[in-house]
Write an enzyme that holds these catalytic residues in place. Structure first.
Site, mmCIF file in Angstrom:
data_model
loop_
_atom_site.group_PDB
_atom_site.id
_atom_site.type_symbol
_atom_site.label_atom_id
_atom_site.label_comp_id
_atom_site.label_asym_id
_atom_site.label_seq_id
_atom_site.Cartn_x
_atom_site.Cartn_y
_atom_site.Cartn_z
ATOM 1 N N ARG A 46 18.888 91.420 25.142
ATOM 2 C CA ARG A 46 18.753 92.003 26.369
ATOM 3 C C ARG A 46 17.331 92.288 26.600
ATOM 4 O O ARG A 46 16.829 92.322 27.683
ATOM 5 C CB ARG A 46 19.920 93.090 26.943
ATOM 6 C CG ARG A 46 19.519 93.497 28.240
ATOM 7 C CD ARG A 46 20.520 94.364 28.940
ATOM 8 N NE ARG A 46 21.442 94.837 27.985
ATOM 9 C CZ ARG A 46 21.314 96.046 27.294
ATOM 10 N NH1 ARG A 46 20.075 96.835 27.588
ATOM 11 N NH2 ARG A 46 22.132 96.809 26.647
ATOM 12 N N TYR A 98 14.613 83.775 53.153
ATOM 13 C CA TYR A 98 15.956 83.273 52.580
ATOM 14 C C TYR A 98 17.123 84.295 52.800
ATOM 15 O O TYR A 98 16.960 85.388 52.545
ATOM 16 C CB TYR A 98 15.735 83.253 51.213
ATOM 17 C CG TYR A 98 17.112 83.078 50.233
ATOM 18 C CD1 TYR A 98 18.043 81.814 50.449
ATOM 19 C CD2 TYR A 98 17.358 83.730 49.226
ATOM 20 C CE1 TYR A 98 19.113 81.619 49.992
ATOM 21 C CE2 TYR A 98 18.814 83.309 48.639
ATOM 22 C CZ TYR A 98 19.479 82.548 48.832
ATOM 23 O OH TYR A 98 20.539 82.360 48.333
ATOM 24 N N ASP A 170 7.104 86.264 47.746
ATOM 25 C CA ASP A 170 8.109 85.484 47.397
ATOM 26 C C ASP A 170 7.197 84.176 47.454
ATOM 27 O O ASP A 170 7.244 83.582 48.564
ATOM 28 C CB ASP A 170 9.445 85.565 48.014
ATOM 29 C CG ASP A 170 10.572 84.688 47.598
ATOM 30 O OD1 ASP A 170 9.870 83.612 46.765
ATOM 31 O OD2 ASP A 170 11.676 84.803 47.698
ATOM 32 N N LYS A 195 14.063 76.822 41.477
ATOM 33 C CA LYS A 195 13.582 75.648 42.553
ATOM 34 C C LYS A 195 12.758 74.915 41.798
ATOM 35 O O LYS A 195 12.593 74.218 40.805
ATOM 36 C CB LYS A 195 13.113 76.310 43.825
ATOM 37 C CG LYS A 195 14.241 77.304 44.397
ATOM 38 C CD LYS A 195 15.367 76.792 44.791
ATOM 39 C CE LYS A 195 16.740 77.641 44.898
ATOM 40 N NZ LYS A 195 16.535 78.986 45.204
HETATM 41 O O1 P1T Z 1 18.984 81.601 44.036
HETATM 42 P P1 P1T Z 1 18.267 82.516 43.409
HETATM 43 O O2 P1T Z 1 17.536 81.904 42.310
HETATM 44 O O3 P1T Z 1 18.759 83.554 43.044
HETATM 45 O O4 P1T Z 1 17.158 82.704 44.318
HETATM 46 C C1 P1T Z 1 16.944 83.361 45.225
HETATM 47 C C2 P1T Z 1 15.788 82.899 46.507
HETATM 48 C C3 P1T Z 1 14.828 83.806 46.660
HETATM 49 N N1 P1T Z 1 13.818 83.571 47.239
HETATM 50 C C4 P1T Z 1 13.785 82.240 48.180
HETATM 51 C C5 P1T Z 1 12.746 82.020 48.959
HETATM 52 C C6 P1T Z 1 14.754 81.450 47.851
HETATM 53 O O5 P1T Z 1 14.690 80.190 48.659
HETATM 54 C C7 P1T Z 1 15.980 81.807 47.204
HETATM 55 C C8 P1T Z 1 17.063 81.016 46.863
HETATM 56 N N2 P1T Z 1 17.099 79.865 48.047
HETATM 57 C C9 P1T Z 1 18.196 79.019 47.983
HETATM 58 C C10 P1T Z 1 19.263 78.906 47.286
HETATM 59 C C11 P1T Z 1 18.019 77.967 49.338
HETATM 60 O O6 P1T Z 1 18.636 76.868 49.201
HETATM 61 O O7 P1T Z 1 17.434 78.297 50.082
#
Ligand code: P1T
Length: 379
Positions: A46, A98, A170, A195
């Site tokens: 961890r 998001y 972000d 992503k």
């Molecule tokens: O899904 P995760 O890895 O926890 O990430 C969250 C997140 C944070 N910031 C942005 C700009 C994002 O687009 C996302 C996650 N977004 C999607 C799952 C989506 O389809 O837009």
């Protein structure tokens, strides 16, 4: 070192014991100590894991930052950043972001006494209006999800510095291939690695990158104390994905341009949201701070009717209808019922997010086939 070389080499080293050129997956929870406290820098996974360490180094290098921290998801990374705050503190965030970020801010941290202001941040005057002595953080997402507004990072940094607040960007939609926010004055860059960074729709992960040593002390403490860390297999997958980030992003951008132009010229398509258009309201800022305009595009059909949007989404053959973005394959989405459903309808409307908006994550397939799919689905 230029970006493509860094994507492949930066932060990673052949395995010291075997010479393995690819970072091994250290699938272990713990590490043997010769005597209490006498170990090789690794005590428990961890806290540290060699696969994660190499990924964190690679992430820091790509953003020209000093420190990188990896998390089990983008939301775990966001959560770690908000833990820097205390009750009474205020955050100014973009109002187009998001849905999951909006949800953690309003449903998890607002009840704990942190106040969030959501403003149309492409207008810096709207940000300034909310600054007061309790402002501790400015949260930027650019381009925004899903309306592709572009926020001027250098201008936001000036406001943050004046207010004595941290600027968090972000950078999920852009990746360091398109923009490096630390060099524009950001304090922390946040990612959903799920992503473009991982790029193959096969893992969920997040990260933070920053320069400041004191921030590192606090953020790495929270990373270990709260425990939202990723496993070594997932770290390996992101490390592998990063090696082709520049090639994939180049194709995402090329395809994005072709598709944005096709949609704009289509008689049945209404407004198309893509920062590469010269008439996009923030195009100049995008051209100034980004190297290209990315593969995310949103649009509405003429008439702006939800049922027409749903019919198109059902007809797609290559643009799979699914949450997420940034993978090699093209995806389509309906933000109002999917990724942004956790934002109340009234707030979505205020931010300009129509119930008929379609979001596309343009993949790296042959653009002609993608255009053919759009042609048959839109009719
Ligand atoms: O899904 P995760 O890895 O926890 O990430 C969250 C997140 C944070 N910031 C942005 C700009 C994002 O687009 C996302 C996650 N977004 C999607 C799952 C989506 O389809 O837009």
């Amino acid at each position: 070192m230029k970006f493509g070389t860094k994507a492949i080499h930066a932060g990673v080293h052949p395995d010291p014991t075997t010479g393995a050129i690819m970072t091994p997956i250290y699938q272990t929870s713990t590490y043997v100590q010769r005597s209490p406290g006498d170990h090789k820098g690794f005590e428990y996974s961890r806290t540290h894991n060699p696969t994660r360490t190499q990924l964190q180094n690679a992430l820091a290098a790509l953003d020209n930052g000093k420190h990188g921290l990896a998390f089990a998801s983008g939301m775990a990374a966001t959560d770690c950043v908000v833990k820097l705050l205390k009750p009474g503190d205020e955050v100014i965030s973009t109002n187009d972001l998001y849905g999951g970020s909006y949800r953690i801010f309003t449903k998890v941290y607002e009840p704990l006494g942190i106040k969030f202001h959501f403003v149309p941040m492409h207008d810096m005057a709207a940000v300034r209006e909310k600054v007061n002595e309790r402002t501790r953080m400015i949260w930027v997402e650019t381009p925004t999800n899903p309306l592709l507004n572009v926020i001027d990072i250098a201008a936001a940094s000036a406001v943050a510095k004046e207010a004595g607040a941290l600027l968090v960007v972000d950078n999920t939609f852009s990746t360091p291939y398109l923009q490096t926010p630390l060099e524009l004055g950001a304090d922390i860059v946040a990612y959903s690695l799920t992503k473009y960074m991982a790029g193959h729709s096969d893992t969920v992960m997040g990260a933070l990158v920053y320069n400041d040593d004191q921030l590192h002390e606090r953020l790495s403490f929270y990373q270990n104390a709260c425990g939202g860390t990723p496993g070594p297999q997932d770290c390996f997958l992101v490390l592998r994905g990063l090696k082709t980030l520049h090639i994939r992003m180049q194709r995402h951008c090329e395809n994005g341009r072709k598709i944005a132009e096709f949609l704009k010229a289509h008689p049945k398509v209404g407004k198309v949201y893509w920062p590469g258009f010269a008439d996009h309201p923030n195009h100049e800022v995008a051209a100034k701070q980004m190297n290209d305009f990315g593969g995310m595009i949103s649009f509405v059909l003429e008439g702006d009717r939800k049922e027409d949007a749903v019919a198109v989404l059902e007809k797609f053959e290559l643009f799979s209808l699914a949450e997420s973005l940034g993978g090699v394959e093209s995806l389509s989405g309906h933000p109002a019922t999917m990724t942004h459903a956790s934002i109340p309808a009234e707030e979505r409307r205020k931010a300009g997010l129509s119930d008929s908006l379609i979001r596309l994550s343009v993949g790296i397939e042959d653009a002609d086939d993608l255009i053919e799919d759009l042609r048959q689905a839109i009719g």
